[in-house]
Structures are given as structure tokens and as C-alpha cells.
Design a protein around this motif. Sequence first.
Motif, PDB file in Angstrom:
ATOM      1  N   UNK A 190       0.813  -1.216   0.000  1.00 29.42           N
ATOM      2  CA  UNK A 190       0.000   0.000   0.000  1.00 29.42           C
ATOM      3  C   UNK A 190       0.847   1.266   0.000  1.00 29.42           C
ATOM      4  N   UNK A 191       2.163   1.126  -0.183  1.00 23.03           N
ATOM      5  CA  UNK A 191       3.083   2.273  -0.204  1.00 23.03           C
ATOM      6  C   UNK A 191       3.042   3.072   1.093  1.00 23.03           C
ATOM      7  N   UNK A 192       2.930   2.387   2.216  1.00 26.45           N
ATOM      8  CA  UNK A 192       2.986   3.030   3.526  1.00 26.45           C
ATOM      9  C   UNK A 192       4.282   2.599   4.216  1.00 26.45           C
ATOM     10  N   UNK A 193       5.167   3.563   4.431  1.00 20.18           N
ATOM     11  CA  UNK A 193       6.506   3.280   4.947  1.00 20.18           C
ATOM     12  C   UNK A 193       6.737   4.092   6.220  1.00 20.18           C
ATOM     13  N   UNK A 194       6.124   3.674   7.286  1.00 20.14           N
ATOM     14  CA  UNK A 194       6.187   4.423   8.538  1.00 20.14           C
ATOM     15  C   UNK A 194       6.946   3.631   9.596  1.00 20.14           C
ATOM     16  N   UNK A 195       8.202   4.019   9.792  1.00 18.37           N
ATOM     17  CA  UNK A 195       9.085   3.359  10.752  1.00 18.37           C
ATOM     18  C   UNK A 195       9.694   4.412  11.670  1.00 18.37           C
ATOM     19  N   UNK A 196      10.326   3.980  12.743  1.00 20.63           N
ATOM     20  CA  UNK A 196      11.092   4.840  13.633  1.00 20.63           C
ATOM     21  C   UNK A 196      12.567   4.478  13.532  1.00 20.63           C
ATOM     22  N   UNK A 197      13.431   5.277  14.124  1.00 25.58           N
ATOM     23  CA  UNK A 197      14.866   5.126  13.902  1.00 25.58           C
ATOM     24  C   UNK A 197      15.442   3.838  14.462  1.00 25.58           C
ATOM     25  N   UNK A 198      14.746   3.151  15.362  1.00 22.77           N
ATOM     26  CA  UNK A 198      15.237   1.863  15.846  1.00 22.77           C
ATOM     27  C   UNK A 198      15.009   0.753  14.825  1.00 22.77           C
ATOM     28  N   UNK A 199      14.378   1.075  13.714  1.00 21.17           N
ATOM     29  CA  UNK A 199      14.157   0.159  12.603  1.00 21.17           C
ATOM     30  C   UNK A 199      14.992   0.668  11.427  1.00 21.17           C
ATOM     31  N   UNK A 200      15.901  -0.166  10.899  1.00 21.23           N
ATOM     32  CA  UNK A 200      16.783   0.277   9.821  1.00 21.23           C
ATOM     33  C   UNK A 200      16.020   0.739   8.578  1.00 21.23           C
ATOM     34  N   UNK A 201      14.788   0.325   8.442  1.00 16.95           N
ATOM     35  CA  UNK A 201      14.015   0.754   7.274  1.00 16.95           C
ATOM     36  C   UNK A 201      13.705   2.251   7.315  1.00 16.95           C
ATOM     37  N   UNK A 202      13.764   2.849   8.496  1.00 20.19           N
ATOM     38  CA  UNK A 202      13.573   4.299   8.606  1.00 20.19           C
ATOM     39  C   UNK A 202      14.590   5.038   7.741  1.00 20.19           C
ATOM     40  N   UNK A 203      15.826   4.589   7.747  1.00 22.00           N
ATOM     41  CA  UNK A 203      16.876   5.258   6.980  1.00 22.00           C
ATOM     42  C   UNK A 203      16.662   5.102   5.482  1.00 22.00           C
ATOM     43  N   UNK A 204      16.086   3.987   5.069  1.00 22.09           N
ATOM     44  CA  UNK A 204      15.760   3.806   3.659  1.00 22.09           C
ATOM     45  C   UNK A 204      14.727   4.845   3.215  1.00 22.09           C
ATOM     46  N   UNK A 205      13.741   5.079   4.071  1.00 20.43           N
ATOM     47  CA  UNK A 205      12.715   6.077   3.756  1.00 20.43           C
ATOM     48  C   UNK A 205      13.332   7.468   3.700  1.00 20.43           C
ATOM     49  N   UNK A 206      14.209   7.772   4.653  1.00 15.34           N
ATOM     50  CA  UNK A 206      14.886   9.075   4.647  1.00 15.34           C
ATOM     51  C   UNK A 206      15.629   9.298   3.340  1.00 15.34           C
ATOM     52  N   UNK A 207      16.404   8.313   2.913  1.00 17.83           N
ATOM     53  CA  UNK A 207      17.191   8.476   1.697  1.00 17.83           C
ATOM     54  C   UNK A 207      16.292   8.648   0.484  1.00 17.83           C
ATOM     55  N   UNK A 208      15.246   7.841   0.394  1.00 21.24           N
ATOM     56  CA  UNK A 208      14.336   7.961  -0.750  1.00 21.24           C
ATOM     57  C   UNK A 208      13.671   9.338  -0.771  1.00 21.24           C
ATOM     58  N   UNK A 209      13.139   9.755   0.354  1.00 22.70           N
ATOM     59  CA  UNK A 209      12.399  11.018   0.401  1.00 22.70           C
ATOM     60  C   UNK A 209      13.292  12.206   0.063  1.00 22.70           C
ATOM     61  N   UNK A 210      14.447  12.301   0.703  1.00 23.10           N
ATOM     62  CA  UNK A 210      15.251  13.513   0.538  1.00 23.10           C
ATOM     63  C   UNK A 210      15.923  13.592  -0.828  1.00 23.10           C
TER      64      UNK A 210
END
Length: 336
Positions: free
Chosen positions: A97-117
Motif C-alpha cells: 500500500x506504499x505506507x513506509x512508517x518506521x522509527x529510527x530503531x528500525x533500519x528501514x527508517x533510513x531507507x525512507x529518509x534516503x528515498x524522500x530527501x
Amino acid sequence: MLLAAGLVALLAAVAVAAAVGAKPGNGQSTGTGTVFLPNPVAELQNQSLTDQKDADYPALAPAYHQVTLTNLDGSGRLVGDWANILSETGDPAYSPTNEFNYRRNDDRFEQVMAYYWVTEAQRYIQSLGFGAQLRPVNKESQDLRINQWGADNSFSWDKKDMIKLGKGGVDDAEDAEVILHEYGHAIQDSQQTPFGYGLSQEARAIGEGFADYWAVTVSNVIAPTPDAPCVADWDSVSYTSTVPHCLRRTDLNMHYPEDLDLVRIHRSGQIWSRALWDIRQAIGHLKADTIILEAHFGQRDPTMPQLAANTVAAAERLFPADVAKVREAFEDRGIL
């Protein structure tokens, strides 16, 4: 026969996808994600925040924001028109569903940061006219590897057209300005200007100064903070003792050539980034960033005076009423 052959091919493709564990996307081009804007220290102006081994602790809660992720390819992965999370440590982010909501204790958070910025940086570039009225600038899906290097450092690798974001202390992809700094080097490489990590030490200093400037100009456009010239205030809490925590600054009173240190190119880059910051302050980010990006085309291994002259020439072509202010910024630094 053609219909039957097509059906056989389709069934074969589905079988291959299932065999490798591929998951179908929903075809949407947008989604949602949780990110820092641009990082907790810059936004909250709280210099006491620390890494705490990737912990998600209460003081960080106000720094999380849900944003729209654009230009996704619908595969359910963080892959799109302008950013491609190629590899990572841990599980790759996936959402049908293209929902990528994680916090920094989950490494996937950094993937979202890189994609977004990275995506937002390219969208900003195009909003300035690059790729339409002006030549395109790194108008491609930028490959990124997250936490793939065990050092607390990051780099843009022109040979492989790849950005690698490191880990250790505050992991680099948690700070938007580290991501944008490396994207600044990728921009220069795309313009055939090999001085992101270039040939001469002076050109490399220019590359570091531009990348620092790019980090703060884009972060200040998307998510303004009180101390905009402070670069990567979240990442730097792990290795700086001074307050405010800054990797570097773009508003230091440094001059050319007396402050040029061809060994410490990141320090010398602050001469260049100050000149660019002064241009931005004088004429606004839209005109400044258009001039600065346009000036990079066709420059190979320049000195600061050479690239400054090309920047003034770009101003003369694009915004002639602002030429004097652009020239003055370089003169104030002793570059022209």
C-alpha cells in the motif's frame, strides 16, 4: 498463436517472480513515509540529543513527521523516478500500500529518509527549470546503498553512479543534510565536473563547499530551521563536543587564499560555501540555486576564481539585474 504465446510468457514471468520472492505492487505513484525534517537537533534546537545506539526515545518524538512519498514505481519498494534504494542492512522496506512508517530503531527508517530527501532534491532541481528550459541535472533514479559501509562516513562514487551512506554513531542516513551533501557530489558528477572528489585539491575543496551548501539550501527550502548554516547537526553529535553541534558551517568568515588549506579540503570548502550562502542571502534561493547549478556545467578541475567567474557569467545570462550582488559575494571572500 500470438495470444497463447503471450499467455505462456506471462505465466513464466509470474513463476520467475514467485521463485525469487518478488511481491507485486499496487501501481500507485505516491505513498506515505515517516522522516526527520531535516533532523532532530536542527528542528528541535535541542543540543542534548544523542544517538543512544539507535534507540527511539521520547525526546525524539516531536521530530518525526509523516510525508508524501512521490514518484514511486508501484512495486511496493522504495524505488522510483529519482531514487532507488538498491541495498540495505536488514530487511528492505516493502509495502503493498506504499505506507513506509518506521522509527529510527528500525533500519528501514533510513531507507525512507534516503528515498524522500533525494527525490525531493531532484524535484526541487526540476522546479528551477533544469530538464525543461535548462539542461537536466542528475535527472535519473539515483542508486543508494544504506548502512553498507561500516565506517561512520558516506560518499558518492562516480564510477558506479552510487551513493553509499555509512553507519556508526548516528547513522548517516538519519540526517537529511548528510544525504543531501552526498547528493551534491552526485550532481557535480552528473554535470561532468569531476571535482566532487576531483583532480586538484582546490577543486575538491570547491566540491566539498558546494555539497555543504547544497545540503543547507535544500533542507532550508523543504524544512526551514533556526540555524540553517549549521550542516548536519544530528549526525555530528557523535563526534563533536562544541555546541551547537555542526559538521561544518556555511557562514564562517573565511577568505581566499589565506584560509585555503589544500590538505584539509573540507575546511577549505567553507570559503566556497560561505560565498554561495551570501549569494543566497542576497538574491534568494530560487535565483541563487539556479545560477549556482548552471555555473557547474563544463567546468573541469577549476580554481575558486575560475568557477566564481563562471558563476558571475551564469548570472549575467540568467538574472542580469543580480550580477553585482553575485560578484560582491565572491569579492567579499577574496575569490574575485
